[in-house]
Motif scaffolding. Structure first.
Motif, PDB file in Angstrom:
ATOM      1  N   LEU A 175     -29.468   7.406  -5.716  1.00 54.45           N
ATOM      2  CA  LEU A 175     -28.413   6.479  -5.716  1.00 54.45           C
ATOM      3  C   LEU A 175     -28.408   5.872  -6.234  1.00 54.45           C
ATOM      4  O   LEU A 175     -28.925   5.194  -7.609  1.00 54.45           O
ATOM      5  N   SER A 176     -26.977   5.985  -6.442  1.00 57.76           N
ATOM      6  CA  SER A 176     -26.929   4.891  -8.328  1.00 57.76           C
ATOM      7  C   SER A 176     -26.637   3.144  -7.593  1.00 57.76           C
ATOM      8  O   SER A 176     -27.092   2.583  -6.026  1.00 57.76           O
ATOM      9  N   LYS A 177     -27.107   2.519  -8.520  1.00 60.89           N
ATOM     10  CA  LYS A 177     -27.321   0.997  -8.268  1.00 60.89           C
ATOM     11  C   LYS A 177     -26.116   0.406  -7.836  1.00 60.89           C
ATOM     12  O   LYS A 177     -26.157  -0.786  -6.682  1.00 60.89           O
ATOM     13  N   ASP A 178     -25.461   1.135  -7.517  1.00 59.30           N
ATOM     14  CA  ASP A 178     -23.659   0.179  -7.062  1.00 59.30           C
ATOM     15  C   ASP A 178     -23.942   0.302  -5.244  1.00 59.30           C
ATOM     16  O   ASP A 178     -23.593  -0.236  -4.980  1.00 59.30           O
ATOM     17  N   VAL A 179     -24.128   1.718  -5.029  1.00 58.93           N
ATOM     18  CA  VAL A 179     -24.132   1.958  -3.443  1.00 58.93           C
ATOM     19  C   VAL A 179     -25.666   1.083  -2.702  1.00 58.93           C
ATOM     20  O   VAL A 179     -25.306   0.463  -1.752  1.00 58.93           O
ATOM     21  N   THR A 180     -26.875   1.334  -3.856  1.00 55.02           N
ATOM     22  CA  THR A 180     -27.498   0.892  -3.745  1.00 55.02           C
ATOM     23  C   THR A 180     -27.700  -0.889  -3.296  1.00 55.02           C
ATOM     24  O   THR A 180     -28.735  -1.306  -2.298  1.00 55.02           O
ATOM     25  N   GLU A 181     -27.029  -1.612  -4.029  1.00 57.47           N
ATOM     26  CA  GLU A 181     -26.864  -2.828  -3.594  1.00 57.47           C
ATOM     27  C   GLU A 181     -26.131  -2.798  -2.118  1.00 57.47           C
ATOM     28  O   GLU A 181     -26.518  -3.938  -2.116  1.00 57.47           O
ATOM     29  N   ILE A 182     -25.113  -2.153  -2.382  1.00 62.01           N
ATOM     30  CA  ILE A 182     -24.140  -2.695  -0.560  1.00 62.01           C
ATOM     31  C   ILE A 182     -25.201  -2.217   0.137  1.00 62.01           C
ATOM     32  O   ILE A 182     -25.698  -2.772   1.755  1.00 62.01           O
ATOM     33  N   VAL A 183     -26.138  -1.402   0.312  1.00 65.88           N
ATOM     34  CA  VAL A 183     -27.070  -0.878   1.618  1.00 65.88           C
ATOM     35  C   VAL A 183     -27.257  -2.034   2.042  1.00 65.88           C
ATOM     36  O   VAL A 183     -28.117  -1.606   2.787  1.00 65.88           O
ATOM     37  N   GLU A 184     -28.901  -1.951   0.335  1.00 67.21           N
ATOM     38  CA  GLU A 184     -29.275  -2.930   1.066  1.00 67.21           C
ATOM     39  C   GLU A 184     -29.398  -4.377   1.347  1.00 67.21           C
ATOM     40  O   GLU A 184     -30.084  -5.210   2.543  1.00 67.21           O
ATOM     41  N   LYS A 185     -28.113  -4.832   1.099  1.00 69.14           N
ATOM     42  CA  LYS A 185     -27.839  -6.748   1.099  1.00 69.14           C
ATOM     43  C   LYS A 185     -27.698  -6.002   3.263  1.00 69.14           C
ATOM     44  O   LYS A 185     -27.846  -6.586   3.538  1.00 69.14           O
ATOM     45  N   ALA A 186     -27.139  -4.363   3.413  1.00 67.29           N
ATOM     46  CA  ALA A 186     -26.012  -4.139   4.738  1.00 67.29           C
ATOM     47  C   ALA A 186     -27.618  -4.123   6.031  1.00 67.29           C
ATOM     48  O   ALA A 186     -28.209  -4.957   6.925  1.00 67.29           O
ATOM     49  N   LEU A 187     -28.726  -3.500   5.548  1.00 64.45           N
ATOM     50  CA  LEU A 187     -29.913  -3.005   6.119  1.00 64.45           C
ATOM     51  C   LEU A 187     -30.435  -4.929   5.990  1.00 64.45           C
ATOM     52  O   LEU A 187     -31.474  -4.634   6.954  1.00 64.45           O
ATOM     53  N   ALA A 188     -30.640  -5.692   5.351  1.00 65.39           N
ATOM     54  CA  ALA A 188     -31.514  -6.438   5.887  1.00 65.39           C
ATOM     55  C   ALA A 188     -30.764  -8.075   6.491  1.00 65.39           C
ATOM     56  O   ALA A 188     -31.387  -8.785   6.623  1.00 65.39           O
ATOM     57  N   ALA A 189     -29.180  -7.722   6.503  1.00 64.29           N
ATOM     58  CA  ALA A 189     -29.134  -8.585   7.779  1.00 64.29           C
ATOM     59  C   ALA A 189     -29.073  -8.759   8.566  1.00 64.29           C
ATOM     60  O   ALA A 189     -30.001  -7.817   9.368  1.00 64.29           O
ATOM     61  N   ASP A 196     -29.848   4.010   6.942  1.00 61.57           N
ATOM     62  CA  ASP A 196     -30.998   4.127   5.704  1.00 61.57           C
ATOM     63  C   ASP A 196     -30.918   5.528   5.112  1.00 61.57           C
ATOM     64  O   ASP A 196     -31.136   5.926   4.859  1.00 61.57           O
ATOM     65  N   ARG A 197     -30.084   6.940   6.217  1.00 60.22           N
ATOM     66  CA  ARG A 197     -29.990   7.654   5.550  1.00 60.22           C
ATOM     67  C   ARG A 197     -29.496   7.727   4.102  1.00 60.22           C
ATOM     68  O   ARG A 197     -30.161   8.207   2.714  1.00 60.22           O
ATOM     69  N   ILE A 198     -28.506   7.040   4.237  1.00 59.53           N
ATOM     70  CA  ILE A 198     -27.724   6.870   2.914  1.00 59.53           C
ATOM     71  C   ILE A 198     -28.582   6.370   1.463  1.00 59.53           C
ATOM     72  O   ILE A 198     -29.063   6.231   0.177  1.00 59.53           O
ATOM     73  N   ARG A 199     -29.204   5.543   2.234  1.00 57.72           N
ATOM     74  CA  ARG A 199     -30.048   4.724   1.345  1.00 57.72           C
ATOM     75  C   ARG A 199     -31.289   5.760   0.829  1.00 57.72           C
ATOM     76  O   ARG A 199     -31.995   5.493  -0.653  1.00 57.72           O
ATOM     77  N   LYS A 200     -32.076   6.594   1.239  1.00 55.48           N
ATOM     78  CA  LYS A 200     -32.857   7.285   1.386  1.00 55.48           C
ATOM     79  C   LYS A 200     -32.402   8.696   0.080  1.00 55.48           C
ATOM     80  O   LYS A 200     -33.400   8.949   0.094  1.00 55.48           O
ATOM     81  N   THR A 201     -31.280   8.430   0.097  1.00 56.72           N
ATOM     82  CA  THR A 201     -30.991   9.657  -1.064  1.00 56.72           C
ATOM     83  C   THR A 201     -31.597   9.042  -1.991  1.00 56.72           C
ATOM     84  O   THR A 201     -30.867   8.079  -3.057  1.00 56.72           O
ATOM     85  N   PRO A 202     -32.513  10.356  -2.961  1.00 57.90           N
ATOM     86  CA  PRO A 202     -32.849  10.836  -3.915  1.00 57.90           C
ATOM     87  C   PRO A 202     -31.707  10.067  -5.367  1.00 57.90           C
ATOM     88  O   PRO A 202     -30.933  10.604  -5.503  1.00 57.90           O
TER      89      PRO A 202
END
Length: 900
Positions: free
Chosen positions: A886-900, A878-884
């Motif tokens: 943030l690249s779409k590369d990382v955003t895609e991975i993090v959002e999928k992980a959080l949505a699991a 969540d801390r990574i996701r909230k980083t101003p």
């Protein structure tokens, strides 16, 4: 190149999703392009002369034409010699340049400038030291000039490179050099022409102060091909193995698949800053130095094997990827899975086939199986993506290779070759799909492979459960198999796969029994392949003289999890007598896995084990016996024995439990290693004495096998606390005559409190202070240490003068090794490992989102961890996701992980 389903994204996500279902051919063909580069480190100017031809079958009246582009400074734009006006004729948009009134046909000329020195993403044209080089897969060409940057757009390229002769004396591009010369002001030029139409992702340019190692290869048709490996002068002496591997690859591809190289020259360039392992650009492969440079003092046996495999992989791409390429990026496994299979087959022929296959399976289980079970699970052919670079995954590459291997298993070597021949006959020079490959395999062999297509479209690892029954009256034996596949993001229900199960039957004393299915006229000897295609299916064998032991999934004939309740006695028989080497190894690993999972069970209470169960003791004794007598047993393979002594990895064990307690898995594995090292100390010391090399280093499979067994014995002895072995490891780490033995000893020693530990590490660093690749090994050894202070040491090493946070090799060696290879320390219960990784992801994402996206992966399976760790991992995601920003590369991975 050597390295998600949108339905898993949170509903609030604003990311742009590309979908396979929306595929549409390009509006325009770009049959030819002439590019001129005025190369400079701070400002490179690129002029592109593009021939546009509208495809009237695709074009819709009134449509504009988007040419992709990013981080380009447009200097001029003309069409048929007439300047175009912004706002009237074109407009610049976030994704590139939009032609508002595109012509039916015409020549578009653009001139742009770029800054290679500021390109820290290492995509497009960038600086690596004093060299300029490119990386265009998947979408890097759009950072060089405005273009229809998609793999189904094939063009003929002519490239003129102009640069300072002093700064960039070597100028390389795809194809053949057709002209070169000098220019006023200390400049010079080279013109390269590639006669084979190619997509932009295969484009390459390299310029710098380089030297070449040259050789030649004569093709089966008698053509002479110039072979060149370009490196910095200091590295030229380390290219011999790479050149030999290239020549072996060329000969093997001619012999096995009838495929001959097609240009006059084949070039490889070694680059120190590279996001991936290597890139198959037509005729000009750009390689990470890790997969080119080797000598006995600086490279291990694994390095030698890795170079051989990656050199082969990129060469094999000349046909499976270049001559026949992907229609769209959803078909990535069409080239990568197929080419991984080809390089695995090559490596099996060059080395021990059994050891190679076991290594492939260990890698698949350690990386791809967790991927299939996690929040970023996706099919071999994904349905959608946000960032294509996130799909250079073990699923696309390694599971994709297993899918290709299943064709080979189902059709046989001759049938597979017929399919390959038809594939090239139909599609040479085209951009095609996975379905086109499957159709060629089916049509060439007259079989229906429609059900097999589910391997491309369904994610997840199938589970095959087996029960059996022997009828003493009728002498029949029935195997009943059921298959299932767990839900994955966006795919809650799966249809049955076509699964080839290679198998055989053994008697109680280990003899091979013939197999004859009901309705067959004669029995088959050895291995046969059953085709499991239904959810539940039975196979009845007749004339079976006694209750058999089934040997199943020989050669790992399908990427599945197979479950059967083998008895300890059955496993012992399989481990000792099965004719299939993989099945022998698998039986032993099953014995070890049972003990480890029982010891790590959270429900069990008690101290760590200090003894060995008899099942394990018998297995280890049988493995060591051929090497501890007066002579080595006939047919004994040290490399295979080393694999049999290696315990199942913690990542693999984690996939076998419903809730992961990393510390318990780690403790159970360490305790078993210690017990083996103590109980078999005498035998292990005999092996060390027997396989101590006294002659010059030889990078052969046989010599590597001897070193592997010797160093495995040393590792077990050190784990067991054997004082003589610890002293031996210290001496070996200081004085070994080759890097394989030196690094193995250092790896064993670094876990200990040996008084010379720090001094030996410092001496190693001093000896190789000028060798970046060896220093990567030094970082990795420390990152993998089992000591409790490892994270503190890793954090301190971030500030080491030799560490460069912008160099992918350094980041992978230190940060990546700690977070993926040191599970116990990374998963420390205080969450310090998670915080460390989140910090590194955020920092790296500021300049290289692709590298950051690969780093973040260990946080993704947070839901499978024990309750205490779940919250800690989720908080860092969540801390990574909230980083101003943030690249779409990382955003895609993090959002999928959080949505699991």
């Amino acid at each position: 190149m050597t390295v998600a389903d949108s339905s898993a994204l949170p509903p609030a996500s604003t990311q742009t999703v590309t979908r396979l279902a929306d595929y549409r051919p390009p509006l325009y063909r770009l049959p030819s392009v002439s590019l001129t580069f005025w190369l400079d480190r701070q400002k490179t100017t690129v002029e592109a002369r593009i021939r546009l031809e509208r495809d009237e079958a695709v074009y819709r009246p009134g449509e504009s034409l988007l040419l992709h582009g990013g981080k380009l400074a447009l200097e001029s734009l003309t069409l048929e010699g007439e300047p175009l006006m912004e706002g009237r004729d074109y407009r610049l948009v976030p994704d590139g340049l939009e032609l508002l009134n595109p012509p039916v046909a015409g020549e578009l000329v653009s001139r742009v400038s770029i800054d290679p020195s500021a390109n820290l993403e290492l995509e497009g044209l960038y600086a690596s030291g004093d060299m300029l080089c490119t990386q265009c897969e998947a979408e890097g060409f759009r950072k060089i000039t405005y273009w229809l940057d998609r793999p189904d757009l094939l063009s003929v390229y002519t490239v003129k490179l102009i640069a300072s002769a002093a700064d960039y004396p070597v100028l390389l591009a795809n194809g053949n050099c057709i002209e070169h010369g000098t220019m006023p002001g200390g400049q010079h030029f080279a013109v390269w022409h590639d006669p084979f139409p190619k997509p932009a992702y295969l484009f390459a340019v390299v310029a710098g102060q380089l030297v070449k190692t040259a050789d030649r290869f004569t093709t089966r048709s008698g053509r002479t091909v110039d072979l060149e490996i370009w490196t910095r002068a200091a590295d030229a002496a380390k290219t011999g193995h790479a050149m030999m591997s290239l020549k072996h690859s060329m000969a093997w591809d001619e012999q096995v698949f009838g495929l001959e190289y097609d240009l006059d020259i084949y070039m490889i360039v070694a680059v120190g800053d590279f996001n991936m392992g290597a890139m198959e650009n037509k005729g000009l492969n750009v390689f990470n130095t890790k997969y080119v440079l080797a000598d006995p003092q600086t490279a291990t046996d694994l390095d030698y094997q890795g170079i051989e495999a990656v050199i082969a992989h990129e060469y094999f791409h000349n046909w499976t990827g270049n001559r026949v390429t992907c229609r769209d990026w959803f078909q990535l496994s069409l080239k990568e899975g197929l080419t991984v299979f080809r390089d695995q087959q090559f490596s099996a022929d060059m080395n021990s086939a059994a050891v190679q296959r076991i290594g492939n399976v260990r890698g698949l289980r350690a990386v791809q199986f967790p991927e299939d079970a996690g929040p970023t699970a996706h099919p071999v052919r994904p349905d959608s993506y946000v960032e294509i670079n996130n799909f250079y995954t073990a699923t696309v590459y390694n599971k994709g290779a297993e899918v290709v291997r299943m064709y080979h298993t189902l059709l046989g070597a001759d049938g597979f070759r017929r399919g390959m021949d038809l594939y090239f006959q139909r599609h040479d020079g085209q951009a095609v799909t996975c379905d086109d490959f499957r159709a060629a395999m089916a049509d060439a062999n007259g079989v229906d492979l429609s059900q097999f297509g589910r391997w491309y479209s369904q994610a997840g690892t199938p589970v095959v459960r087996v029960t059996d029954q022997y009828d003493t009256e009728t002498k029949t034996y029935t195997l009943t198999m059921t298959q299932s596949c767990p839900p994955t993001p966006g795919q809650p229900v799966k249809e049955p796969f076509l699964i080839p199960i290679a198998m055989g039957l053994l008697s109680a004393d280990g003899q091979t029994l013939p197999t004859q299915l009901t309705g067959e006229a004669t029995a088959q000897a050895g291995t046969r392949v059953l085709r499991l295609s239904d959810v539940r299916q039975s196979f009845t064998f007749v004339n079976v003289a006694e209750a058999p032991i089934p040997s199943l999934l020989r050669g790992f004939s399908a990427p599945v999890k197979l479950e059967r309740a083998w008895t300890d006695a059955e496993l012992a028989t399989l481990a000792a007598h099965d004719s299939d080497a993989f099945a022998r190894w698998e039986a032993g690993q099953t014995v070890l896995t049972r003990v480890l999972l029982a010891d790590a069970d959270p429900a069990s209470i008690g101290p760590a084990r200090t003894d060995l169960p008899e099942t394990v003791a018998n297995l280890v004794a049988a493995t060591l016996a051929p090497f501890t007598g007066e002579t080595v047993g006939a047919g004994a393979d040290p490399a295979f024995a080393a694999l049999c002594l290696a315990l199942p990895g913690e990542a693999y064990l984690a996939e076998l439990v419903p809730v992961v307690y990393p510390d318990r898995l780690h403790a159970a594995r360490n305790a078993l290693r210690t017990a083996i090292g103590r109980r078999y100390a005498d035998d292990l010391l005999k092996i060390i004495a027997r396989f101590t090399d006294t002659g010059p280093f030889q990078p052969t499979a046989e010599a590597a096998g001897r070193r592997a067994l010797r160093n495995t014995a040393l590792d077990l002895l050190v784990a067991g606390g054997n004082s003589a072995a610890i002293a031996l490891a210290a001496d070996q780490a200081k004085a070994a005559g080759n890097m394989t033995d030196r690094l193995a000893a250092l790896t064993a020693l670094v876990d200990t409190d040996h008084p010379e530990r720090s001094a030996i590490l410092e001496a190693f660093q001093a000896d190789f202070a000028e060798d970046a690749l060896v220093l990567d090994k030094w970082f990795t050894v420390q990152a993998l240490s089992r000591r409790a202070d490892t994270l503190a040491q890793v954090t301190a090493l971030l500030g080491h003068p030799a560490y460069d946070a912008k160099n992918p090799n350094k980041v992978r060696a230190l940060v990546g090794s700690f977070t993926t290879g040191n599970r116990a320390q990374f998963h420390a219960l205080d969450g310090s490992g998670y915080g460390f990784l989140a910090d590194q992801v955020i920092a790296t994402d500021g300049f290289n989102g692709k590298l950051a996206a690969r780093l973040v992966a260990p946080l993704a399976p947070w839901k499978k961890m024990d309750p205490a760790r779940q919250g800690l991992m989720r908080a860092e995601l969540d801390r990574i996701r909230k980083t101003p920003g943030l690249s779409k590369d990382v955003t895609e991975i993090v959002e999928k992980a959080l949505a699991a």
